[in-house]
Scaffold this active site. Sequence first.
Site, mmCIF file in Angstrom:
data_model
loop_
_atom_site.group_PDB
_atom_site.id
_atom_site.type_symbol
_atom_site.label_atom_id
_atom_site.label_comp_id
_atom_site.label_asym_id
_atom_site.label_seq_id
_atom_site.Cartn_x
_atom_site.Cartn_y
_atom_site.Cartn_z
ATOM 1 N N ASP A 82 0.852 -1.194 0.000
ATOM 2 C CA ASP A 82 0.000 0.000 0.000
ATOM 3 C C ASP A 82 0.893 1.250 0.000
ATOM 4 O O ASP A 82 1.790 1.377 0.843
ATOM 5 C CB ASP A 82 -0.864 -0.051 1.279
ATOM 6 C CG ASP A 82 -1.989 0.961 1.282
ATOM 7 O OD1 ASP A 82 -2.436 1.381 0.196
ATOM 8 O OD2 ASP A 82 -2.449 1.319 2.394
ATOM 9 N N HIS A 83 0.652 2.161 -0.927
ATOM 10 C CA HIS A 83 1.380 3.444 -0.982
ATOM 11 C C HIS A 83 2.901 3.301 -1.000
ATOM 12 O O HIS A 83 3.598 3.941 -0.196
ATOM 13 C CB HIS A 83 0.973 4.355 0.188
ATOM 14 C CG HIS A 83 -0.455 4.792 0.126
ATOM 15 N ND1 HIS A 83 -0.910 5.747 -0.757
ATOM 16 C CD2 HIS A 83 -1.546 4.382 0.823
ATOM 17 C CE1 HIS A 83 -2.214 5.910 -0.602
ATOM 18 N NE2 HIS A 83 -2.625 5.085 0.343
ATOM 19 N N GLY A 181 -7.931 8.363 7.027
ATOM 20 C CA GLY A 181 -8.111 8.660 8.445
ATOM 21 C C GLY A 181 -9.572 8.815 8.837
ATOM 22 O O GLY A 181 -10.492 8.500 8.082
ATOM 23 N N LYS A 184 -12.806 12.850 7.557
ATOM 24 C CA LYS A 184 -12.813 12.970 6.102
ATOM 25 C C LYS A 184 -13.580 14.194 5.617
ATOM 26 O O LYS A 184 -13.286 14.720 4.551
ATOM 27 C CB LYS A 184 -13.404 11.704 5.479
ATOM 28 C CG LYS A 184 -12.606 10.441 5.825
ATOM 29 C CD LYS A 184 -13.118 9.273 5.032
ATOM 30 C CE LYS A 184 -12.552 7.954 5.515
ATOM 31 N NZ LYS A 184 -11.091 7.846 5.387
ATOM 32 N N GLY A 212 -9.089 5.637 1.163
ATOM 33 C CA GLY A 212 -9.811 6.452 2.145
ATOM 34 C C GLY A 212 -11.286 6.114 2.186
ATOM 35 O O GLY A 212 -12.136 6.990 2.309
ATOM 36 N N SER A 214 -13.027 4.223 4.380
ATOM 37 C CA SER A 214 -13.670 3.856 5.647
ATOM 38 C C SER A 214 -14.881 4.744 5.901
ATOM 39 O O SER A 214 -14.913 5.910 5.495
ATOM 40 C CB SER A 214 -12.682 3.999 6.814
ATOM 41 O OG SER A 214 -11.833 2.871 6.867
ATOM 42 N N ASN A 254 -10.319 0.421 -0.254
ATOM 43 C CA ASN A 254 -9.294 0.360 0.806
ATOM 44 C C ASN A 254 -9.870 0.736 2.165
ATOM 45 O O ASN A 254 -10.435 1.820 2.330
ATOM 46 C CB ASN A 254 -8.171 1.343 0.488
ATOM 47 C CG ASN A 254 -7.219 0.822 -0.553
ATOM 48 O OD1 ASN A 254 -7.529 -0.110 -1.287
ATOM 49 N ND2 ASN A 254 -6.050 1.419 -0.621
#
Length: 309
Positions: A82-83, A181, A184, A212, A214, A254
């Site tokens: 990831d990243h 995080g 958002k 992002g 979540s 993700n």
Amino acid sequence: MALVTTTEMFAKALNQDYAIGAFNVNNMEIIQGIVDAAQAERSPLILQVSAGARKYARPVYLKKLVEAAVLDSDIDIALHLDHGEDFAICKQCVDDGFTSVMIDGSKHELAENIRITSEVVKYAHDRGVVVEAELGKLAGIEDAVKVDSASATFTVPEEAAEFVEKTGVDSLAIAIGTSHGAYKFKGTPYLDFERLKQIHELIPQTPLVLHGASSVLKEFVDRCNQFGGQIPGAQGVPEEMILEAVKHGVCKVNIDTDLRLAMTAEVRKYIIDHPEDFDPRKYIGAGRTAIQAMVSHKIRNVLNSSNRM
Ligand code: G3H
Ligand code: 13P
Ligand code: ZN
């Protein structure tokens, strides 16, 4: 079973009403909670490892834990970086047996992003590994990349088409308003679905990735706060918006923050409810159960990826 790439998973999911969950892993209990849920739901799965996770757990531990999860289950599992911030970490992960890597060149200008992504694509493809890249900047914080909301920029559809053509990348992470995080949105949540549709129309065969993603469910934030946490004003992407995005080419969703909240809420609760207990297996075990329940919920109600194996 062995680890698989995401090629077949995405080919099946693209243009259907489901997506593959990509869940961040940092330790044994998180891996077990996620894999047990996917196994019970018969869902394909992506386990993803950030640079921070590699630093925390050490690369060999995570790799061996994921190998154990593959032996202990019979579903398709991809192991994804990831990243990845540069060629070096992508190369390390390809050499370590990851089946998928992300090169995140989103902080660079388009030409430089194309250059480093192409370099990773060449190295990875020669070794049977698939590559995700990112175009547009998400607000938020990752270990390697910090972007404030003022400099976050949405993906330009025409650039996405040019980027995919020039790099040969396998999947593309796009910026349409999500961020990493638990914070958002300040006001009403907003995602640029028009932009997503335009991108998908221009590159219909490219699996799109939503970082992002979540939802920062109130129940879990409240439970953290009830048992001593201080997470005021947290807000995520409403789950209906994820369901909508999946209809327009998003194949990989993700999720990290929702796992963190679920685990933390349950560990906090367990410790407060059992002041006499000091066996880590008890409270971390409670956290593992919470991860499993969260992933089952995502697979069933948000990703719709149950029974796809
Ligand atoms: O995209 C970021 C993921 O949530 C991973 O976070 O860099 O703190 O491991 P991390
Ligand atoms: P969340 O912080 O919304 O869980 O996003 C995780 C992510 O995008 C990992 O790459
Ligand atoms: Zn991300």
